[in-house]
Design a protein around this motif. Structure first.
Motif, PDB file in Angstrom:
ATOM      1  N   GLY A 277       0.253  -1.294   0.097  1.00 55.59           N
ATOM      2  CA  GLY A 277       0.359   0.191   0.348  1.00 55.59           C
ATOM      3  C   GLY A 277       0.482   1.553   0.087  1.00 55.59           C
ATOM      4  N   ALA A 278       1.986   1.245   0.477  1.00 59.68           N
ATOM      5  CA  ALA A 278       3.017   2.725   0.745  1.00 59.68           C
ATOM      6  C   ALA A 278       3.841   2.307  -0.879  1.00 59.68           C
ATOM      7  N   ARG A 279       3.779   1.168  -1.211  1.00 56.84           N
ATOM      8  CA  ARG A 279       4.971   1.581  -2.643  1.00 56.84           C
ATOM      9  C   ARG A 279       4.241   2.072  -3.132  1.00 56.84           C
ATOM     10  N   THR A 280       2.740   1.644  -3.342  1.00 48.28           N
ATOM     11  CA  THR A 280       1.963   1.986  -4.526  1.00 48.28           C
ATOM     12  C   THR A 280       1.720   3.764  -5.003  1.00 48.28           C
ATOM     13  N   LEU A 281       1.185   4.108  -2.823  1.00 43.85           N
ATOM     14  CA  LEU A 281       1.760   5.369  -2.703  1.00 43.85           C
ATOM     15  C   LEU A 281       2.721   6.217  -3.694  1.00 43.85           C
TER      16      LEU A 281
ATOM     17  N   PHE B 218      -2.304   2.810 -12.462  1.00 42.49           N
ATOM     18  CA  PHE B 218      -0.152   2.918 -13.614  1.00 42.49           C
ATOM     19  C   PHE B 218       0.193   2.164 -12.016  1.00 42.49           C
ATOM     20  N   ALA B 219      -0.068   3.171 -10.862  1.00 43.21           N
ATOM     21  CA  ALA B 219       0.723   2.986  -9.483  1.00 43.21           C
ATOM     22  C   ALA B 219       0.573   1.788  -9.089  1.00 43.21           C
ATOM     23  N   PHE B 220      -0.511   0.890  -9.339  1.00 43.24           N
ATOM     24  CA  PHE B 220      -1.194  -0.208  -8.537  1.00 43.24           C
ATOM     25  C   PHE B 220      -1.235  -1.422  -9.512  1.00 43.24           C
ATOM     26  N   ILE B 221      -1.120  -1.208 -11.118  1.00 44.29           N
ATOM     27  CA  ILE B 221       0.029  -1.989 -11.795  1.00 44.29           C
ATOM     28  C   ILE B 221       1.186  -1.972 -11.308  1.00 44.29           C
ATOM     29  N   LYS B 222       1.352  -1.586 -11.553  1.00 41.96           N
ATOM     30  CA  LYS B 222       3.254  -1.320 -11.257  1.00 41.96           C
ATOM     31  C   LYS B 222       3.765  -2.176 -10.265  1.00 41.96           C
ATOM     32  N   THR B 223       2.726  -1.684  -9.639  1.00 42.73           N
ATOM     33  CA  THR B 223       3.768  -2.027  -7.934  1.00 42.73           C
ATOM     34  C   THR B 223       3.383  -4.031  -7.972  1.00 42.73           C
TER      35      THR B 223
END
Length: 472
Positions: free
Chosen positions: A274-278, A295-300
């Motif tokens: 959750g923190a890495r996505t943010l 984008f951040a969710f899929i990439k993480t």
């Protein structure tokens, strides 16, 4: 009804109005176009708060017709006296609006949906349009809060500017129009100001004092978890009417601190996925908010890696019979009052939440086994597993099935948590290039109420029961 109108008598139906549901009364007059004062008196109009459907509030008008000036004035004065007797209803508000909020809609939300209701309820407002990040925090430290009825914030606030020291004394509540990050910043400012006024050491606050004034939250941001949890719905009019009606809800708050200093006050936090996505989303703020989040969710998720850390927690002492047998949730009720427990390993995500954290993607809440003010936090630990199994866990949040019913997910009801990340070797750290090797530098990302915080050392989280009053 108008004097002598016998037809109205035949159609009369009895309706009971409880004054606790009424928020305004006005004299009703017929005026010509452009006429601002005077006019032919027609009667009085009562405005009440109506529960339109589940969790959604709306306002409605009830017209009482009578042509007698003395009769209407008498009723008007008496009804106003009753309304003025309700203690928790604000008379004045300090309102913060962040013009840079989600799709820049906060200003529109306030002036089109919120301000007319405040005016109707005869609530005086002092509106500040914020200018830069942290502005509100610096102003809150300098101003006198006791004169406020409350603080109101609109999910429009990443930047909570304040030029209101000169007018602050005329308001006694605060309202925030904005998202979770904005609200969290203001709540942190209110509580920090309370500690300073109480003479507390702000680097170490084991027993903080309560916020002196209530805080109103009007959703207008990208994420509105706190507003959704308070009202059961993301709806600006519902939030406004809760504030007008003076519905007060005490809420638990957490302190996040290192061994040497207080980091901030907050309601929930995530470490790991959750923190890495943010953190990744914050690096791409040039993208539209919805695209940036996706984008951040899929990439993480594509670069899914666990964090190695040690978790220490102090379980909350709750009798076994108080737990819900039907909920297949692993709750831990062990040990003596001061017995700490430790878990070491590789974790994909660690969530620490003092409130249920409802949202459209998780209608039951990210932490359904806690409440707004039960004096506990939910510690949710997702151990290392395959990407496929982790995705199954995430999908459960949007369904009615228990998202914790997996062998790699553990939940605990706690009152304190310590998270100690383990520094990775150089080889492992190089793999985390999508976060600019943040872990290699020893700065681990945290997601606290939608705000990114990076910290290298151990983070100690404590829950403090009913530390702030929110409208809801």
């Amino acid at each position: 009804s108008p004097t002598g109108d016998s037809s109205m008598v035949l159609q009369a139906q009895e309706e009971i109005i409880e004054m606790k549901d009424v928020f305004s009364v006005k004299l009703k007059r017929r005026r010509f176009v452009g006429q601002k004062k005077g006019g032919t008196l027609l009667g009085i109009t009562i405005f009440k708060c109506l529960n339109k459907e589940e969790n959604k509030l709306t306002d409605c008008a009830i017209h009482l017709n009578n042509l007698s000036e003395d009769h209407c004035q008498s009723w008007f004065r008496h009804l106003k006296e009753i309304l003025n007797g309700f203690q928790n209803r604000p008379k004045s508000l300090k309102v913060f609006v962040n013009p840079s909020s989600h799709k820049r809609e906060a200003t529109h939300v306030y002036y089109e949906q919120v301000a007319p209701l405040f005016k109707l309820a005869d609530i005086k407002t002092d509106v500040t349009v914020t200018e830069y990040e942290g502005h509100a925090l610096s102003v809150l430290k300098e101003c006198e809060l006791q004169a406020f009825d409350g603080l109101q914030f609109f999910t429009v606030l990443p930047w909570l500017s304040v030029q209101f020291c000169s007018t602050f004394l005329f308001c006694n509540r605060v309202v925030c129009v904005g998202g979770d990050g904005s609200v969290s910043e203001v709540a942190h400012g209110l509580l920090l100001k309370a500690q300073i006024d109480a003479g507390k050491d702000t680097d170490y606050i084991p027993t903080p004092v309560r916020a002196p004034v209530p805080l109103g939250v009007i959703p207008a941001g990208t994420t509105n978890i706190l507003a959704h949890t308070l009202y059961g719905i993301k709806h600006a009019v519902t939030a406004t009417l809760h504030i007008i009606m003076g519905h007060i809800q005490p809420v638990d708050v957490c302190t996040f601190s290192t061994p040497s200093k207080l980091l901030r006050f907050g309601f929930s936090a995530m470490f790991g996925f959750g923190a890495r996505t943010l953190a990744l989303a914050e690096k791409h703020r040039w993208m539209p908010s919805s695209q940036r989040k996706d984008f951040a969710f899929i990439k993480t998720l594509a670069d899914l890696k666990p964090e190695e850390c040690e978790l220490s927690f102090l379980p909350l002492q709750i009798p076994q019979e108080d737990s819900h047998e039907n909920d297949r949730i692993t709750l831990l009720y062990l040990g003596s009052k001061d017995q700490w427990h430790k878990i070491q390993g590789h974790f994909l995500n660690v969530s620490i939440m003092a409130i249920p954290c409802l949202c459209s993607m998780a209608p039951r809440g990210l932490a359904p086994n806690t409440r707004l003010n039960n004096g506990s936090m939910a510690l949710i630990v997702v151990q290392n597993t395959s990407r496929t199994e982790f995705v199954k866990h995430l999908k459960r949040y949007a369904s009615v099935k228990n998202q914790f019913n997996f062998p790699f997910v553990e939940t605990y009801t706690v009152q304190e948590v310590k998270v100690q990340p383990r520094l990775k070797s150089g080889l492992d750290a190089k793999e985390n290039t999508y976060l600019n090797a943040a872990s290699a530098e020893g700065n681990y990302p945290w997601n606290i109420d939608g705000d990114l915080m990076k910290e290298a050392s151990e983070v100690h989280v404590r829950v403090h029961p009913q530390l702030i009053n929110l409208y809801g």
